[in-house]
Design a protein around this motif. Structure first.
Motif, PDB file in Angstrom:
ATOM      1  N   GLY A  15       0.821  -1.214   0.000  1.00 41.12           N
ATOM      2  CA  GLY A  15       0.000   0.000   0.000  1.00 41.12           C
ATOM      3  C   GLY A  15       0.851   1.258   0.000  1.00 41.12           C
ATOM      4  N   ALA A  16       1.893   1.278   0.825  1.00 38.56           N
ATOM      5  CA  ALA A  16       2.780   2.446   0.885  1.00 38.56           C
ATOM      6  C   ALA A  16       3.540   2.614  -0.428  1.00 38.56           C
ATOM      7  CB  ALA A  16       3.756   2.306   2.056  1.00 38.56           C
ATOM      8  N   ASP A  17       3.988   1.518  -1.006  1.00 36.77           N
ATOM      9  CA  ASP A  17       4.716   1.621  -2.265  1.00 36.77           C
ATOM     10  C   ASP A  17       3.793   2.031  -3.410  1.00 36.77           C
ATOM     11  OD1 ASP A  17       7.095   1.078  -1.022  1.00 36.77           O
ATOM     12  OD2 ASP A  17       7.181  -1.020  -1.651  1.00 36.77           O
ATOM     13  N   ARG A  18       2.547   1.552  -3.397  1.00 37.66           N
ATOM     14  CA  ARG A  18       1.586   1.988  -4.414  1.00 37.66           C
ATOM     15  C   ARG A  18       1.320   3.487  -4.280  1.00 37.66           C
ATOM     16  NH1 ARG A  18      -2.058  -3.050  -3.046  1.00 37.66           N
ATOM     17  NH2 ARG A  18      -1.046  -4.600  -4.365  1.00 37.66           N
ATOM     18  N   ALA A  19       1.172   3.962  -3.064  1.00 36.54           N
ATOM     19  CA  ALA A  19       0.959   5.400  -2.839  1.00 36.54           C
ATOM     20  C   ALA A  19       2.166   6.207  -3.314  1.00 36.54           C
ATOM     21  CB  ALA A  19       0.679   5.666  -1.355  1.00 36.54           C
ATOM     22  N   PHE A  20       3.364   5.681  -3.121  1.00 37.53           N
ATOM     23  CA  PHE A  20       4.589   6.348  -3.582  1.00 37.53           C
ATOM     24  C   PHE A  20       4.574   6.495  -5.106  1.00 37.53           C
ATOM     25  CE2 PHE A  20       8.927   5.954  -5.220  1.00 37.53           C
ATOM     26  CZ  PHE A  20       9.547   7.023  -4.593  1.00 37.53           C
ATOM     27  N   PHE A  21       4.274   5.407  -5.822  1.00 45.08           N
ATOM     28  CA  PHE A  21       4.227   5.468  -7.282  1.00 45.08           C
ATOM     29  C   PHE A  21       3.129   6.430  -7.750  1.00 45.08           C
ATOM     30  CE2 PHE A  21       7.023   1.932  -7.047  1.00 45.08           C
ATOM     31  CZ  PHE A  21       7.642   1.829  -8.282  1.00 45.08           C
ATOM     32  N   HIS A  29      -2.260   5.357 -13.572  1.00 44.24           N
ATOM     33  CA  HIS A  29      -2.526   3.991 -13.150  1.00 44.24           C
ATOM     34  C   HIS A  29      -3.972   3.606 -13.407  1.00 44.24           C
ATOM     35  CE1 HIS A  29      -3.523   6.616  -9.793  1.00 44.24           C
ATOM     36  NE2 HIS A  29      -4.463   5.731  -9.501  1.00 44.24           N
ATOM     37  N   VAL A  30      -4.210   2.328 -13.339  1.00 49.89           N
ATOM     38  CA  VAL A  30      -5.563   1.788 -13.333  1.00 49.89           C
ATOM     39  C   VAL A  30      -5.719   1.027 -12.023  1.00 49.89           C
ATOM     40  CG1 VAL A  30      -5.757   1.622 -15.853  1.00 49.89           C
ATOM     41  CG2 VAL A  30      -4.875  -0.336 -14.563  1.00 49.89           C
ATOM     42  N   ASP A  31      -6.948   0.938 -11.571  1.00 43.76           N
ATOM     43  CA  ASP A  31      -7.250   0.157 -10.377  1.00 43.76           C
ATOM     44  C   ASP A  31      -7.828  -1.166 -10.853  1.00 43.76           C
ATOM     45  OD1 ASP A  31      -8.342  -0.999  -8.050  1.00 43.76           O
ATOM     46  OD2 ASP A  31      -8.705   0.978  -7.168  1.00 43.76           O
ATOM     47  N   ALA A  32      -7.087  -2.236 -10.618  1.00 48.55           N
ATOM     48  CA  ALA A  32      -7.519  -3.565 -11.048  1.00 48.55           C
ATOM     49  C   ALA A  32      -8.548  -4.153 -10.077  1.00 48.55           C
ATOM     50  CB  ALA A  32      -6.310  -4.498 -11.167  1.00 48.55           C
ATOM     51  N   GLY A  33      -8.896  -3.382  -9.074  1.00 47.33           N
ATOM     52  CA  GLY A  33      -9.891  -3.823  -8.089  1.00 47.33           C
ATOM     53  C   GLY A  33      -9.326  -3.822  -6.686  1.00 47.33           C
ATOM     54  N   TRP A  36      -5.830  -2.330  -5.951  1.00 48.02           N
ATOM     55  CA  TRP A  36      -4.672  -2.968  -6.564  1.00 48.02           C
ATOM     56  C   TRP A  36      -4.306  -2.150  -7.792  1.00 48.02           C
ATOM     57  CZ3 TRP A  36      -2.678  -7.695  -4.640  1.00 48.02           C
ATOM     58  CH2 TRP A  36      -1.592  -8.194  -5.343  1.00 48.02           C
ATOM     59  N   LEU A  37      -3.389  -1.186  -7.627  1.00 53.29           N
ATOM     60  CA  LEU A  37      -3.041  -0.253  -8.692  1.00 53.29           C
ATOM     61  C   LEU A  37      -1.975  -0.845  -9.610  1.00 53.29           C
ATOM     62  CD1 LEU A  37      -2.846   3.063  -6.641  1.00 53.29           C
ATOM     63  CD2 LEU A  37      -4.851   1.951  -7.675  1.00 53.29           C
ATOM     64  N   ILE A  38      -2.162  -0.655 -10.901  1.00 52.92           N
ATOM     65  CA  ILE A  38      -1.175  -1.043 -11.905  1.00 52.92           C
ATOM     66  C   ILE A  38      -0.781   0.231 -12.637  1.00 52.92           C
ATOM     67  CG2 ILE A  38      -0.699  -2.431 -13.957  1.00 52.92           C
ATOM     68  CD1 ILE A  38      -2.795  -4.429 -12.918  1.00 52.92           C
ATOM     69  N   PHE A  39       0.520   0.512 -12.667  1.00 49.40           N
ATOM     70  CA  PHE A  39       1.030   1.792 -13.141  1.00 49.40           C
ATOM     71  C   PHE A  39       1.569   1.727 -14.557  1.00 49.40           C
ATOM     72  CE2 PHE A  39       1.156   1.741  -8.607  1.00 49.40           C
ATOM     73  CZ  PHE A  39       0.649   2.983  -8.277  1.00 49.40           C
ATOM     74  N   GLN A  40       1.304   2.794 -15.282  1.00 49.40           N
ATOM     75  CA  GLN A  40       1.924   2.962 -16.593  1.00 49.40           C
ATOM     76  C   GLN A  40       3.355   3.428 -16.350  1.00 49.40           C
ATOM     77  OE1 GLN A  40       0.763   6.420 -18.826  1.00 49.40           O
ATOM     78  NE2 GLN A  40       1.060   5.352 -20.766  1.00 49.40           N
TER      79      GLN A  40
END
Length: 116
Positions: A15-21, A29-33, A36-40
């Motif tokens: 969660g912290a690393d996703r927030a960092f990106f 990014h897109v939210d896969a649900g 769960w973020l997936i970044f361009q």
């Protein structure tokens, strides 16, 4: 035909690393649900280096001006774990992700496949 790649960074605090990106690096990014973020990523390239044993992989961000990027990210609270060093093929440093992992970043001096 292969049309892309998917990099995975394992983290003890995803969660912290996703927030960092999302917040510090500002990557779309897109939210896969369920958050769960997936970044361009910016354009990427892959290199194969010789090693004693297979199975280890690394990820490095590339930038055009490593000193300016270090200043910008440091101002945003990013902790660099290695000073900028001249590796010959580029100027290299490393920084810590909020989840405790580290990634490399460098200003390449080699020809870039992303320019193809």
């Amino acid at each position: 035909m292969i049309n892309g790649g998917h990099v995975i960074i394992y983290s003890s605090d995803a969660g912290a690393d996703r927030a960092f990106f999302r917040d510090v690096l500002g990557y779309p990014h897109v939210d896969a649900g369920h958050g769960w973020l997936i970044f361009q990523l910016p354009p990427a390239e892959i290199a194969v280096h010789p090693a004693e044993a297979s199975g280890t992989h690394e990820f490095y961000f590339m930038c055009d001006d490593v000193d300016a990027t270090v200043r910008d990210l440091t101002a945003k609270g990013v902790e660099f774990t290695q000073p900028v060093t001249d590796a010959g093929w580029g100027l290299l440093t490393r920084f810590r992700l909020p989840g405790g992992g580290e990634v490399g970043m460098y200003q390449p001096r080699h020809p870039r496949a992303t320019d193809l």
